[in-house]
Write a protein that holds these residues in place. Structure first.
Motif, PDB file in Angstrom:
ATOM      1  N   TYR A 170       0.843  -1.203   0.000  1.00  0.00           N
ATOM      2  CA  TYR A 170       0.000   0.000   0.000  1.00  0.00           C
ATOM      3  C   TYR A 170       0.869   1.241   0.000  1.00  0.00           C
ATOM      4  CZ  TYR A 170      -3.839  -3.064   1.394  1.00  0.00           C
ATOM      5  OH  TYR A 170      -4.787  -4.056   1.440  1.00  0.00           O
ATOM      6  N   THR A 171       0.246   2.346  -0.347  1.00  0.00           N
ATOM      7  CA  THR A 171       0.815   3.674  -0.112  1.00  0.00           C
ATOM      8  C   THR A 171      -0.179   4.373   0.810  1.00  0.00           C
ATOM      9  OG1 THR A 171      -0.355   4.795  -1.914  1.00  0.00           O
ATOM     10  CG2 THR A 171       1.763   3.719  -2.477  1.00  0.00           C
ATOM     11  N   PRO A 172       0.208   5.472   1.426  1.00  0.00           N
ATOM     12  CA  PRO A 172      -0.765   6.168   2.275  1.00  0.00           C
ATOM     13  C   PRO A 172      -2.049   6.541   1.524  1.00  0.00           C
ATOM     14  CG  PRO A 172       1.430   6.993   2.719  1.00  0.00           C
ATOM     15  CD  PRO A 172       1.542   6.068   1.515  1.00  0.00           C
ATOM     16  N   GLU A 173      -1.952   6.711   0.222  1.00  0.00           N
ATOM     17  CA  GLU A 173      -3.118   7.093  -0.570  1.00  0.00           C
ATOM     18  C   GLU A 173      -4.005   5.905  -0.940  1.00  0.00           C
ATOM     19  OE1 GLU A 173       0.107   8.053  -1.379  1.00  0.00           O
ATOM     20  OE2 GLU A 173      -0.181   9.953  -0.344  1.00  0.00           O
ATOM     21  N   THR A 174      -3.466   4.677  -0.914  1.00  0.00           N
ATOM     22  CA  THR A 174      -4.243   3.523  -1.353  1.00  0.00           C
ATOM     23  C   THR A 174      -4.762   2.642  -0.210  1.00  0.00           C
ATOM     24  OG1 THR A 174      -2.279   2.112  -1.622  1.00  0.00           O
ATOM     25  CG2 THR A 174      -3.003   3.408  -3.555  1.00  0.00           C
ATOM     26  N   VAL A 175      -4.476   3.012   1.020  1.00  0.00           N
ATOM     27  CA  VAL A 175      -4.970   2.244   2.164  1.00  0.00           C
ATOM     28  C   VAL A 175      -6.500   2.291   2.147  1.00  0.00           C
ATOM     29  CG1 VAL A 175      -5.106   2.221   4.693  1.00  0.00           C
ATOM     30  CG2 VAL A 175      -2.896   2.593   3.563  1.00  0.00           C
ATOM     31  N   PRO A 176      -7.174   1.131   2.133  1.00  0.00           N
ATOM     32  CA  PRO A 176      -8.642   1.123   2.027  1.00  0.00           C
ATOM     33  C   PRO A 176      -9.341   1.917   3.135  1.00  0.00           C
ATOM     34  CG  PRO A 176      -7.763  -1.094   1.738  1.00  0.00           C
ATOM     35  CD  PRO A 176      -6.611  -0.223   2.148  1.00  0.00           C
ATOM     36  N   GLU A 177      -8.744   1.943   4.309  1.00  0.00           N
ATOM     37  CA  GLU A 177      -9.360   2.626   5.450  1.00  0.00           C
ATOM     38  C   GLU A 177      -8.856   4.058   5.635  1.00  0.00           C
ATOM     39  OE1 GLU A 177      -8.763  -1.761   5.904  1.00  0.00           O
ATOM     40  OE2 GLU A 177      -7.353  -0.121   5.711  1.00  0.00           O
ATOM     41  N   ARG A 178      -8.227   4.606   4.636  1.00  0.00           N
ATOM     42  CA  ARG A 178      -7.601   5.933   4.713  1.00  0.00           C
ATOM     43  C   ARG A 178      -8.551   7.010   5.254  1.00  0.00           C
ATOM     44  NH1 ARG A 178      -3.930   9.536   2.498  1.00  0.00           N
ATOM     45  NH2 ARG A 178      -4.832  11.455   1.708  1.00  0.00           N
ATOM     46  N   GLU A 179      -9.717   7.125   4.671  1.00  0.00           N
ATOM     47  CA  GLU A 179     -10.650   8.181   5.075  1.00  0.00           C
ATOM     48  C   GLU A 179     -11.094   8.006   6.521  1.00  0.00           C
ATOM     49  OE1 GLU A 179     -11.066  10.932   3.329  1.00  0.00           O
ATOM     50  OE2 GLU A 179      -9.679   9.983   1.911  1.00  0.00           O
ATOM     51  N   THR A 180     -11.291   6.771   6.940  1.00  0.00           N
ATOM     52  CA  THR A 180     -11.675   6.498   8.324  1.00  0.00           C
ATOM     53  C   THR A 180     -10.582   6.974   9.276  1.00  0.00           C
ATOM     54  OG1 THR A 180     -13.045   4.617   7.695  1.00  0.00           O
ATOM     55  CG2 THR A 180     -12.247   4.664   9.977  1.00  0.00           C
ATOM     56  N   VAL A 181      -9.340   6.586   8.996  1.00  0.00           N
ATOM     57  CA  VAL A 181      -8.206   6.942   9.872  1.00  0.00           C
ATOM     58  C   VAL A 181      -8.022   8.452   9.926  1.00  0.00           C
ATOM     59  CG1 VAL A 181      -5.716   6.716  10.216  1.00  0.00           C
ATOM     60  CG2 VAL A 181      -7.058   4.729   9.508  1.00  0.00           C
ATOM     61  N   LEU A 182      -8.027   9.093   8.791  1.00  0.00           N
ATOM     62  CA  LEU A 182      -7.861  10.551   8.762  1.00  0.00           C
ATOM     63  C   LEU A 182      -9.040  11.234   9.439  1.00  0.00           C
ATOM     64  CD1 LEU A 182      -6.409  11.050   5.160  1.00  0.00           C
ATOM     65  CD2 LEU A 182      -5.175  10.845   7.345  1.00  0.00           C
ATOM     66  N   GLY A 183     -10.226  10.640   9.343  1.00  0.00           N
ATOM     67  CA  GLY A 183     -11.429  11.210   9.936  1.00  0.00           C
ATOM     68  C   GLY A 183     -11.372  11.323  11.452  1.00  0.00           C
ATOM     69  N   PHE A 184     -10.693  10.395  12.126  1.00  0.00           N
ATOM     70  CA  PHE A 184     -10.577  10.515  13.580  1.00  0.00           C
ATOM     71  C   PHE A 184      -9.213  11.053  14.010  1.00  0.00           C
ATOM     72  CE2 PHE A 184      -9.826   5.834  12.994  1.00  0.00           C
ATOM     73  CZ  PHE A 184      -8.527   5.759  13.467  1.00  0.00           C
ATOM     74  N   GLY A 185      -8.427  11.531  13.048  1.00  0.00           N
ATOM     75  CA  GLY A 185      -7.153  12.164  13.381  1.00  0.00           C
ATOM     76  C   GLY A 185      -5.992  11.210  13.549  1.00  0.00           C
ATOM     77  N   GLY A 186      -6.143   9.978  13.060  1.00  0.00           N
ATOM     78  CA  GLY A 186      -5.059   9.009  13.139  1.00  0.00           C
ATOM     79  C   GLY A 186      -4.045   9.236  12.030  1.00  0.00           C
ATOM     80  N   ARG A 187      -2.971   8.472  12.131  1.00  0.00           N
ATOM     81  CA  ARG A 187      -1.891   8.548  11.154  1.00  0.00           C
ATOM     82  C   ARG A 187      -1.731   7.179  10.503  1.00  0.00           C
ATOM     83  NH1 ARG A 187       3.554   7.419  11.626  1.00  0.00           N
ATOM     84  NH2 ARG A 187       3.473   7.146  13.892  1.00  0.00           N
ATOM     85  N   ILE A 188      -1.417   7.176   9.216  1.00  0.00           N
ATOM     86  CA  ILE A 188      -1.152   5.944   8.479  1.00  0.00           C
ATOM     87  C   ILE A 188       0.353   5.781   8.371  1.00  0.00           C
ATOM     88  CG2 ILE A 188      -1.334   4.793   6.239  1.00  0.00           C
ATOM     89  CD1 ILE A 188      -4.044   6.303   5.908  1.00  0.00           C
ATOM     90  N   ALA A 189       0.847   4.585   8.686  1.00  0.00           N
ATOM     91  CA  ALA A 189       2.270   4.286   8.539  1.00  0.00           C
ATOM     92  C   ALA A 189       2.413   3.065   7.632  1.00  0.00           C
ATOM     93  CB  ALA A 189       2.890   3.998   9.904  1.00  0.00           C
TER      94      ALA A 189
END
Length: 158
Positions: free
Chosen positions: A119-138
């Motif tokens: 994955y890339t940070p842009e292709t993570v399926p749950e991206r919008e969910t994580v960003l929505g609660f202020g989380g970070r994708i690694a």
């Protein structure tokens, strides 16, 4: 120390909340972990390096079958839980059956959602969910040169 298997996700939330209240960073990872290989170990080490408490959501048997096809999983969920719980970098393990971990992410709101290098940070399926609660994708682990399917095929061809 082995990880704690927490099948009840409300109980898991209480445990995660207590860790957060103690100032610990919560990292969330997920996958099938059907036939453990070095790529899994590197992914989980990379995930654990992102914080203090690593929660691993393991696909249940039905979701592995849906995702991977007939004949899978190779190992039943209870055995996969036992195997990943024995890994030193894993703190908490739970099962999930949905196509994505969006619901669990919304429940636990981890600080970091760790995904593998496929994955890339842009292709993570749950991206919008994580960003929505202020989380970070690694994005963690080594290049996706290993897979349970590939290992299974190599063993079968033997």
């Amino acid at each position: 120390m082995t990880a704690r298997f927490v099948p009840d996700q409300e109980e898991l939330l209480r445990i995660v909340t207590a860790h957060r209240a103690a100032g610990r960073t919560i990292v969330f990872a997920n996958g099938c972990f059907d036939l453990l290989h070095v790529g899994h170990v590197r992914y989980l080490r990379g995930a654990k390096a992102e914080g203090d408490v690593l929660v691993l959501a393991l696909n249940d048997d039905a979701s592995v079958r849906r995702n991977k096809g007939p004949g899978r999983p190779l190992q039943p969920e209870r055995e996969r839980v036992e195997i990943v719980s024995a890994l030193e970098m894993v703190d908490l393990v739970t099962l999930f059956g949905e196509p994505t971990v969006d619901r669990l992410l919304r429940l636990l709101t981890p600080d970091v959602h760790a995904k593998g290098t496929d994955y890339t940070p842009e292709t993570v399926p749950e991206r919008e969910t994580v960003l929505g609660f202020g989380g970070r994708i690694a994005i963690v682990g080594d290049p996706k040169d290993h897979s349970s399917s590939g290992l299974f095929d190599a063993i079968r061809k033997g």
